[in-house]
Design a protein around this motif. Structure first.
Motif, PDB file in Angstrom:
ATOM      1  N   TYR A  11     -15.512  91.356   8.636  1.00  0.00           N
ATOM      2  CA  TYR A  11     -16.192  90.235   9.298  1.00  0.00           C
ATOM      3  C   TYR A  11     -15.222  89.097   9.466  1.00  0.00           C
ATOM      4  N   ASN A  49     -26.634  99.109   7.378  1.00  0.00           N
ATOM      5  CA  ASN A  49     -26.758  98.862   8.822  1.00  0.00           C
ATOM      6  C   ASN A  49     -26.051  99.947   9.633  1.00  0.00           C
ATOM      7  N   LEU A  54     -27.846 100.621  13.041  1.00  0.00           N
ATOM      8  CA  LEU A  54     -28.091  99.264  13.522  1.00  0.00           C
ATOM      9  C   LEU A  54     -26.784  98.565  13.858  1.00  0.00           C
ATOM     10  N   ASP A  55     -25.710  99.062  13.284  1.00  0.00           N
ATOM     11  CA  ASP A  55     -24.411  98.406  13.462  1.00  0.00           C
ATOM     12  C   ASP A  55     -23.341  99.497  13.546  1.00  0.00           C
ATOM     13  N   LEU A  78     -31.325 103.916  19.958  1.00  0.00           N
ATOM     14  CA  LEU A  78     -32.699 103.486  19.683  1.00  0.00           C
ATOM     15  C   LEU A  78     -33.623 104.699  19.617  1.00  0.00           C
ATOM     16  N   PHE A  89     -37.772  98.333   3.018  1.00  0.00           N
ATOM     17  CA  PHE A  89     -37.035  97.191   2.441  1.00  0.00           C
ATOM     18  C   PHE A  89     -37.740  96.684   1.188  1.00  0.00           C
TER      19      PHE A  89
END
Lengths: 225, 804
Positions: A11, A49, A54-55, A78, A89
């Motif tokens: 990141y 993720n 998702l990532d 998707l 979660f």
């Protein structure tokens, strides 16, 4: 079924960059139950993720049913997510304006499954979760345990091949937590693969296999049972 | 479809759940929808004028422009022979008709007597042009013979109750009588004239024989052209063909008046589309006061502006409260919700809100319409054809409002990355801050401007109300239709003066406060003979005593003799305008009088016309023998005896006029009525002010919510390091104020300039003090403080331990 090969993630914020995941190799086969265990900041959420489609990693390969995920466009991803992956979660993340049954029905609605089939599937899964009597209730009228069970029902209703559970007992007391962990074991017994992400060793040890993550590196790969 | 149903369900449930925001959103949209519905009804009503006749598209009114005595005129009237000339000489004319308003008001049938204002004489083609449905009697050619009259169903009920009106006789106070040949439906209220009676024009010949006079412009002429005939072509030909005919008449007239300038110099005719009269015609002698297309445009733009502002407020409030929906967005995306389906969800939600607002809007329209009609002097009804809005139209507009309001939140929300939501939470971006701030500032500016403007108008209206008129208008009863007394006025006056509480009695032709007629005269000045046009009025000798007017020089004529007095009075402005150093004894030659009249007195200026106009020169004279006073003035000195006085005057009136209806007004009411237009505009602006305040409130609320949301993390951090709730609030207030305060301040010069422009239309005005404008701006800022305080709960209450 799922394979991550040499994946890394960094990141960047301005001139500062921090490595979150470094050369991770991870694999889960059909029917396996693996926990990823590590303290806060170890990279669990980033890995989740990526595993949850998702990532994407900055480098490396991700295969799902031998298909390279990174080559798929967002819509294909998707579609894959809709049919193959269920998410759980620590917070049940239920939509408060929808009833229990409507929350569980939602993923099926997105898949454009017929109403009659949807209702049958929802009733079946709520029956399994012992929540049929609560199907018309709104989430705020449920106990934390019932809310989490509803979230599990919502994850299971699409009949996924993989369940991703991120700190699934985080908002529950130990008795309730144990009940959820028992439920996950039962789901796994029925053949669904599970990735369990937790910072608690006690919980991680409920999986068949534990992987330890620390500062973005995999430290341990062991079969406990 | 099922998804949409689910979205509607969720929208309605979230409406209940997020009540405070949802109510504000729905109120905002309801206000927008209510205003737009009423405005669209008004616009439809206004644009629908005179469109109810089968050939209204091809029908035109002929108007006359010309020059008399050197001054030009534009009249809705035209010469009487024109209609016949058109019919006989133009093949392209399908039908033509002419009409004139009757001057006699009293109509009777047996014992029933009423004053009627909408009595017209027309030729037999009238119902071919204005083809209102005939519901009883003779449908074809109902004005064939000279005693025929057509009445509306309302009049039929008024005079004949349940009886069959056909063949029944009605009588006029001018001696004419008519027989009802047909009953028709009343014209639509949005017509440029509304008749109650149409009688055959041939009957007028019984009163006086009228020669074919092309220079007497006193009839309304209409024609319907055959399809595809150009009106410009007809207009060109008409003027060409009449040129010679009229030129000869003009020459004759000039010769007859022997060098006098008071004559017609030129005439030309124009075809005015029937459907455009109401919004595009401001001529002399209009049948009704027309409106202006500009008003329709202004209202339409205002409605669109209000709708847009309410949509933007909806967007602001919805997106400012994104954090409340963020978890739901994340979950939906995670479990397979595509971006399109999320967009659809938020669009459906906004559309659902706008339909809820529509429902409230329709209820509000139904509730507010009667008041709106009274306020703006309109006749709008939700279920009436001339103002009704089509259901499809309402649905489309509501749908569009939903789309406009929901599109931005839909795009913004669906774009949020689910990973971001679960990893970092959500905080709105700063980049929308300036735009949102400017928008909130604009709304507050508009509201502040309208408050200052409304109060500035009220200030001026009060100034005009309290201005010294130069005469005493208090406790003066005006008895209308004084001419009914005919020659018995003197006797009646003596009788009335004996009633206890009556101080003075007098009479005049034109009431003070009403627009005076003008009369031309010649006189010998310093530079030789001159001709002048000047306002005049016929008065009775006690006019001065009754109104408390003051003479500067000379005196009034002796009223004891029954002969017409050759004396006249002028005001100081007339003396000045005519350049007299010594006015008394000067002789004036009026075109309407054979003998010269002598100035006997000069009186102080007074406001004899509406207060909006400057005082003009005025001539007062005795009433000629063949004319009667229109208005009787009774000054009372004991207001407590008012009812008793009125009772006795009524009794005497009936005795002297053979039971004619007695109608009276107070002079003060007549003068107040002169401020009617200002009062209507004031009320309109006031309504918009209230609405703009409501909208500004929503704007401040939305902007405060946005700033609050954006600064959440910062505020929490500051709380952790010791900031008190008051300090946090101050910071929020200053953040919001740095946008809205310039808006409030900018409203002051704007309101000052626009008020000045408005005041320029008055001869006398009083400026609203700038200090008060500043005070209003301060109050608005104070109110903003309270609003921000009211809506800043989140910042003040938020728990610093919830930092994420």
């Amino acid at each position: 079924m799922f394979q991550a090969i040499e994946i890394s993630k960094t990141y960047r914020k301005g001139e500062i960059s921090s490595v979150i995941l470094s050369n991770i190799n991870l694999e889960i086969n059909e029917g396996e139950y693996i926990s990823i265990f590590g303290p806060s900041g170890s990279g669990k959420t980033s890995l989740l993720n990526i595993v949850g489609l998702l990532d994407s990693p900055d480098s490396g390969e991700v295969l799902f049913h031998e298909k390279n995920i990174l080559s798929l466009n967002p819509k294909e991803r998707l579609n894959l997510r809709r049919k193959e992956i269920g998410y759980i979660f620590s917070d049940a993340n239920l939509i408060e304006e929808l009833t229990v049954a409507e929350n569980v029905e939602l993923p099926l609605l997105y898949q454009k499954i017929k109403k009659k089939d949807r209702q049958e599937q929802v009733s079946a899964i709520l029956g399994e979760m012992n929540l049929l009597h609560k199907k018309k209730e709104y989430p705020q009228n449920l106990t934390s345990l019932q809310q989490q069970k509803t979230a599990i029902a919502r994850a299971l209703v699409i009949n996924p091949s993989l369940i991703l559970a991120d700190e699934p007992t985080g908002n529950l007391n130990s008795t309730e937590g144990n009940e959820i962990l028992d439920l996950l074991s039962k789901i796994n017994d029925n053949g669904t693969s599970i990735f369990l992400f937790s910072h608690e060793k006690r919980i991680a040890e409920r999986a068949r296999k534990t992987v330890q993550l620390f500062d973005g590196h995999l430290l341990l790969d062991s079969s406990l049972k | 479809m099922e998804q949409i149903y689910t979205y509607i369900k969720v929208a309605l449930r979230s409406l209940v759940k997020f009540r405070s925001d949802a109510i504000l959103n729905v109120i905002g949209l309801s206000v927008g929808i209510t205003i737009s519905l009423v405005v669209f009804m008004y616009v439809r009503y206004e644009l629908g004028y005179d469109k109810n006749y089968s050939k209204s598209e091809n029908t035109y009114r002929i108007i006359t422009t010309g020059n008399i005595s050197g001054s030009s005129f534009n009249s809705a009237l035209s010469p009487k022979p024109l209609a016949g000339f058109l019919k006989n000489n133009f093949q392209e004319v399908e039908v033509s008709t002419r009409l004139v308003r009757g001057s006699n008001k009293l109509i009777s049938h047996g014992d029933k007597k009423f004053n009627e204002a909408e009595f017209f004489y027309a030729d037999s083609s009238f119902f071919k042009v204005f083809d209102v449905p005939i519901i009883q009697g003779k449908p074809i050619n109902p004005l064939e013979s000279d005693e025929d009259v057509v009445i509306t169903s309302v009049i039929a009920k008024k005079y004949f109750g349940g009886e069959d009106p056909i063949g029944k006789k009605i009588e006029l106070d001018n001696g004419l009588s008519f027989y009802v040949t047909a009953v028709c439906e009343p014209q639509a209220p949005n017509s440029h004239f509304n008749f109650d009676f149409v009688a055959s024009e041939k009957s007028i010949n019984k009163l006086y024989i009228e020669k074919k006079n092309w220079l007497k412009i006193d009839w309304y002429t209409y024609l319907t052209l055959k399809p595809s005939v150009s009106s410009e072509h007809i207009e060109g030909r008409l003027n060409q063909e009449l040129k010679k005919k009229i030129k000869n008449k003009i020459q004759d007239s000039q010769e007859k008046s022997a060098g006098n300038n008071h004559n017609i110099k030129a005439l030309s005719f124009h075809l005015q589309p029937l459907e455009s009269i109401h919004l595009h015609s401001q001529l002399d002698d209009e049948l009704k006061t027309n409106s202006k297309h500009l008003y329709v445009k202004i209202f339409l733009y205002l409605a669109i502006f209000v709708l847009l502002i309410t949509c933007i407020n909806f967007i602001n409030l919805t997106t400012a409260r994104a954090s409340l929906r963020i978890k739901e967005i994340g979950v939906r995306k995670l479990i397979g919700g595509h971006r399109n389906s999320l967009m659809l969800q938020f669009l459906v939600e906004a559309i659902t809100y706008s339909f809820v607002a529509l429902f409230i809007g329709l209820v509000l329209v139904e509730l507010l319409l009667p008041g709106f009609n009274i306020l703006f002097d309109l006749n709008l009804k939700l279920n009436r054809s001339e103002s009704r809005i089509d259901l499809l139209y309402i649905l489309v507009v509501t749908f569009l409002i939903g789309i406009i309001s929901g599109l931005y939140p839909a795009i913004a929300f669906s774009r949020i990355n689910e990973v971001q939501i679960f990893k970092d939470g959500f905080q709105p971006k700063k980049k929308g801050l300036i735009i949102r701030g400017i928008l909130a500032a604009t709304q507050v500016m508009v509201a502040t401007f309208l408050i200052i403007f409304t109060l500035g108008m009220l200030w001026q209206i009060q100034f005009l109300r309290n201005k010294d008129l130069g005469f005493d208008s208090k406790n003066i009863i005006v008895v209308e239709r004084g001419y009914s007394l005919e020659k018995k006025f003197g006797e009646f006056k003596s009788h009335i003066k004996l009633i206890p509480g009556v101080e003075n009695v007098s009479a005049c032709l034109v009431l003070p406060g009403e627009k005076a007629s003008q009369e031309s005269f010649t006189y010998t000045g310093k530079d030789g003979d001159k001709m002048v046009l000047m306002p005049f009025n016929y008065i009775e000798k006690d006019f001065f005593k009754t109104l408390g007017l003051k003479l500067e020089a000379g005196g009034i004529w002796n009223g004891e003799t029954k002969k017409f007095s050759p004396d006249l009075l002028i005001n100081s402005s007339a003396k000045e305008e005519l350049g007299f150093t010594k006015a008394l004894g000067t002789e004036l030659q009026f075109t309407s009088h054979s003998k010269q009249l002598t100035i006997k007195g000069v009186f102080k200026d007074f406001h004899f016309e509406p207060i909006q106009f400057p005082i003009r020169p005025l001539i007062l004279m005795d009433i000629p023998k063949n004319i009667y006073y229109s208005n009787l003035l009774i000054k009372i000195n004991d207001a407590d005896k008012f009812n008793n006085i009125i009772g006795q005057v009524r009794e005497d009136w009936r005795a002297y006029t053979n039971n004619e209806p007695f109608e009276y007004r107070m002079l003060e009411d007549v003068l107040e009525n002169n401020l009617h237009e200002e009062n209507v505009v004031f009320k309109i602006i006031m309504v918009f002010m209230v609405l703009s305040l409501l909208i500004a409130w929503l704007g401040i609320r939305a902007f405060t919510a946005f700033v609050d949301e954006m600064k959440q993390k910062e505020f929490i951090s500051k709380k952790i390091i010791g900031a008190s709730p008051i300090q946090i609030f101050n910071e929020l207030f200053l953040s919001v104020s740095q946008y809205i305060l310039p808006g409030i301040l900018l409203a002051i010069p704007t309101a000052f300039s626009i008020l000045s422009l408005w005041l320029n239309g008055f001869a006398y005005y009083s400026r609203f003090p700038v200090l008060l404008m500043v005070a209003i701006a301060g109050i608005v800022w104070g109110l903003s403080f309270l609003l921000i305080l009211l809506h800043s709960g989140k910042s003040i209450r938020s728990n610093p331990t919830h930092i994420s």
